[in-house]
Every structure is written in C-alpha cells, then in structure tokens.
Design an enzyme around this catalytic site. Structure first.
Site, short mmCIF file in Angstrom:
data_model
loop_
_atom_site.label_atom_id
_atom_site.label_comp_id
_atom_site.label_asym_id
_atom_site.label_seq_id
_atom_site.Cartn_x
_atom_site.Cartn_y
_atom_site.Cartn_z
N LYS A 73 42.84 -11.27 39.26
CA LYS A 73 43.88 -11.53 39.40
C LYS A 73 43.39 -13.28 39.87
O LYS A 73 42.00 -12.86 40.45
CB LYS A 73 44.14 -11.25 40.78
CG LYS A 73 46.16 -11.17 41.24
CD LYS A 73 45.82 -10.59 42.66
CE LYS A 73 47.05 -10.85 42.98
NZ LYS A 73 48.26 -10.33 43.88
N SER A 148 52.68 -8.90 43.85
CA SER A 148 52.37 -10.36 44.03
C SER A 148 51.17 -10.06 41.69
O SER A 148 50.79 -11.14 41.90
CB SER A 148 52.14 -11.55 44.35
OG SER A 148 50.75 -10.08 44.39
N SER A 172 51.12 -5.45 46.66
CA SER A 172 51.29 -5.50 45.48
C SER A 172 50.51 -5.28 43.88
O SER A 172 50.48 -6.00 43.14
CB SER A 172 50.59 -7.20 45.83
OG SER A 172 51.17 -7.90 46.28
N1 GLN Z 1 55.16 -8.53 47.46
C1 GLN Z 1 54.64 -8.50 49.41
C2 GLN Z 1 54.64 -10.04 49.61
O1 GLN Z 1 55.39 -10.45 49.13
C3 GLN Z 1 53.51 -7.88 48.97
C4 GLN Z 1 52.63 -8.51 48.84
C5 GLN Z 1 51.16 -8.23 48.41
O2 GLN Z 1 50.27 -7.26 48.11
N2 GLN Z 1 50.01 -9.57 48.42
O3 GLN Z 1 54.35 -9.87 50.77
#
Ligand code: GLN
Length: 467
Positions: A73, A148, A172
């Site tokens: 990532k 994400s 994410s």
């Molecule tokens: N979707 C969640 C957020 O927007 C989780 C993001 C993540 O785990 N980095 O914060």
C-alpha cells in the site's frame, strides 16, 4: 494466473525462475491497468531482486518467500522508493528507510512489485479519495473495491501480486477484502511493528495482509510479527500457539450484529444458514449481547480524527512534501501548502479532530469517547471467556457503484462492523463468504482474543469448510 504462495512454489519446482514469474506478473499488471490498482510499478528494482533470488535459489539459499510477488500500500515506506499515502502533499516524496514489516518480507526473498493505490492517508471506505484516481473493482469496474486499501485488495484478487500489505485503522483491510473475495487480516494491535507506516490514527493503525488463502495470511503474519525496538507500541508478548481443541469448539454470534437493520437480506440469510448448520454440528454457538453497536462508529470517528489532526500536522510545506509556490512568509506557507496539498476528506477529518480536541469540547467529545472505548474493550474481553471467536459480517452490503455514496455519514457507516476490532485492538480476519446474486462478493468476519491469531486461523479453516 498465480493465486497463492503454493502456486509460486509449484512453478519454481517445475523449472520456472523467479524472474520469469515476475515478468508474467508485470505483463498482467500492465494488461489490467484499467483497474488503477498500482500507483507505481517498481520494474527495475523488482527485476534486480528477482535475479538475485534466482541465484540464491540455485545455491539453495533462498528464503521462505522466494519468488512471491508482493505489493505494498502506498503508505508503507520502502527505502529509495516513492511513497505518498495517495496524497498530493507527498507527491514525489522518497522513503529514506524501509518499514520493519516490509524488511522482514524482503529478508525472506519476497519481490516487491510496486506500490498500490489507496484512499488519501488511508481515510475512506471506497478508494474514491485518492490523488491518483479511483481504484476499480475487478468483479465489475463500475463498482468501488472498498477502502482504504482498495489497490491492495484488487491487486491480490486479480492475481497482479500474490500477497499485499495494507493498513487497517477502522477496517481498511477487511472491508476491501470482503468486496473483492480475498482474505484480509488485521492482526492484534501491537503484534506487528508500525515503524515505516505513515500514521493516520496511531492507537488504531495496524499493518494487515491480503491474500488468496488462509495459509498465506498465516505465513506472512508469522514472518512479520514480533517486537521492534523502532516501535514502542509493538509487543514482545508471544502469540498463543495452541491450536483449538476440535471437540470443544465455541463460536459467539452477536445478536445486535445479526439483527442489524442495515444488513443486506442475502448476506443475512447466508449467516443464518451458517448458524443453523453450526448449531446442528459439533460446534457450540453462543448468542452474545452487545448493546454498544451504535456507539462504535461515532467513537471511532471522534478518536481517529483527533489522532489524525495531530499526526498530519507535520505536513506543513516546510519539513517535507508539497510547498505552495504562491506563498510568502511562514504562516502563508503553512496555510497554502496544506490547502493545496490535502484533499477534501482529509481536510474534513483534520477539522473534526481539531474541534474535538479544542478547549471547551475536549471533555464532551474526546474524553467521553475514550471512556466508551474502555467500556467496549471490557465488554469484548468478557465474550472471550465463553467463546473462542466471534463471527459477524464484514460489511452490511456488497460494494456500491462508484459515485453513488456522496454523503460522509453514509460512507462512515460502511465501517459499522469493522471498527470494533480497532477500538479494542483485537485481531480479526475477513474470509470470502459468497457471491451475491448481484455478482459481487462479500466476506465473513472472525474475531478472536488479543494475541490469539492462532484461533483465527484455525476457525477460518474450519468455517471455510462449511461454505
Ligand atoms: N474506512 C475507515 C475510515 O475511513 C477506515 C480507514 C482505515 O482503516 N484506514 O477511516
């Protein structure tokens, strides 16, 4: 197409070289460029690595991941390579060191093929917040892959790499895994070093793994876990390595999760079927009460934005990253560089986080959310006195069409079942659970006690055999 580490081993065993396996992946990654999974492919350095590994293989000195194609990532540092957290503010920034977790995989001869697209600073649930554009779901390119770590999930699902690293702050890794039919592991907080992971919310952030098999998730976890002197929150605690006693299997099902009004009816039916199959077998299914479900997302967003507002204050146009060309003086440089460099969602969260930490509101929001976090943790710990694992859906629905969710709260509610494990630090995994009649996949989430990943893996294998 190679799906698993076993596939790579088999190919090496039948005379293929790491270099030729890499070339096949490079070719496929280019062919599937419409997915927009990669921000950058490391053609030169991956080829050099493959050549060295081929020599090691000849000498019988290759590591456990020889020839395995790894994607990272775009928020994980790799020395001498760019890393940007998919943000304009870090566009063209080059890492000066390598994340510990990544180094451990490189030491075992994994080949790093490139950096993968994601939501800016890992903030998002759909991969529509990236400076490099949306990632498209490989099951249907008009749909989001989740976020994400959307690039990591799609790359593994489409066979562009064997395994990929992501980060999971509120879901994410697990949420995009659910929407791309992959295995997504979020280990116990502290079991893997965060050194070299660009911070979003440090008390939640955890590097996680995408793969196409439980065995692969397990192997990557075993290689990467452990105390790191560079991360004081990493733990020296040993992971329990007792496997489960198969005659006494106990699974917890949380009533409030099962009956949640937002769950898609097909996903719900599949869960209920699984529950009755388990009930009639030798697995004891325990119904658990958890009256805090509605508090999880608000608590997560108060605490994670507070931490983000602090973590992201370092991007000021002075230390590093984007500096506005139109600024004069220090204050103006800060303001313009940040205004130009950050996207809308990141700005929204910095402002929310600054607000909840501000004098006069601190106790009402931040302190209160900390108290709720403790209550949720205590309640979760209590479950594991009676059960080995909890199972619940990873996501209430399957992936949605790009551009169809425009309102932040609706987007935040995509995380309703995943933020639990980040608030409490428990390990959780999403495993492929089925394909919906709309053609899109969905996952089943399994959570175990902290530092008990062994149970996660054992139960994943057992449950996998039921569907
Ligand atoms: N979707 C969640 C957020 O927007 C989780 C993001 C993540 O785990 N980095 O914060």
């Amino acid at each position: 197409m190679y799906k698993t580490i076993a596939d790579i081993k088999k190919a090496l065993g039948s005379g293929k070289t790491a270099s030729s396996i890499l070339e096949e992946h490079l070719h496929l990654a280019k062919e599937k460029s419409s997915l927009n999974a990669f921000v950058e492919i490391f053609e030169d350095t991956s080829r050099q690595a493959a050549r060295l590994i081929d020599n090691k293989i000849k000498q019988g000195k290759a590591g456990r991941l020889a020839g395995v194609i790894l994607g990272i990532k775009d928020n994980i540092c790799y020395k001498g390579h760019k890393v940007s957290a998919a943000s304009k503010i870090l566009n063209n920034f080059e890492s000066i060191y390598t994340a510990t977790v990544l180094q451990k995989l490189i030491d075992e001869d994994a080949i790093v093929i490139g950096r993968l697209n994601c939501d800016e600073f890992a903030m998002g649930s759909s991969n529509e917040n990236s400076f490099y554009g949306n990632v498209n779901n490989n099951f249907n390119e008009e749909y989001v892959p989740g976020g994400s770590s959307g690039g990591s999930s799609v790359a593994v699902s489409a066979g562009l790499c064997t395994v990929a690293l992501g980060s999971d702050t509120g879901g994410s890794v697990r949420q995009p895994a659910s929407w791309t039919n992959t295995f997504g592991l979020k280990p116990t907080y502290g079991s893997l070093s965060r050194y070299g992971l660009i911070a979003y919310a440090s008390s939640f952030d955890q590097i996680g793994v995408f793969s196409n098999s439980i065995e692969d998730s397990q192997l990557i976890f075993e290689i990467t876990r452990g105390k790191d002197p560079m991360d004081s929150t990493s733990s020296s605690r040993n992971i329990e390595s007792k496997s489960v006693e198969t005659e006494k299997l106990r699974i917890g099902v949380v009533k409030e999760y099962m009956s949640h009004e937002g769950i898609d009816s097909e996903i719900k039916l599949k869960l209920e079927n699984l529950k009755s199959i388990l009930d009639s077998g030798n697995i004891k299914v325990v119904e658990c009460d958890f009256p805090y479900l509605d508090y999880l997302v608000p608590t997560y967003y108060v605490l994670s934005t507070a931490e983000a507002s602090s973590n992201l204050s370092r991007f000021d146009g002075v230390h590093y990253g984007h500096r506005s060309a139109n600024a004069s003086g220090v204050d103006d440089t800060y303001k313009k560089s940040r205004s130009e460099g950050f996207g809308v969602e990141v700005k929204r969260r910095i402002m929310t986080g600054t607000f909840v930490l501000s004098h006069g509101y601190y106790d009402a929001y931040y302190t209160k959310a900390q108290k709720v976090r403790r209550i949720v943790k205590n309640a979760t710990d209590a479950f594991f006195k009676d059960v080995d694992v909890l199972v619940f859906p990873t996501t209430p629905s399957t992936a949605f069409k790009q551009g169809s969710v425009n309102e932040p709260i609706t987007m935040y509610l995509q995380d309703i079942f995943t933020v639990h494990a980040n608030l409490t630090g428990n390990p959780a995994i999403s495993i492929p659970f089925g394909i919906h009649s709309n053609g899109m996949p969905f996952g089943l989430q399994i959570m175990s006690d902290r530092f008990n990943e062994e149970k996660l893996f054992s139960y994943s294998k057992i449950l996998n055999s039921y569907f």
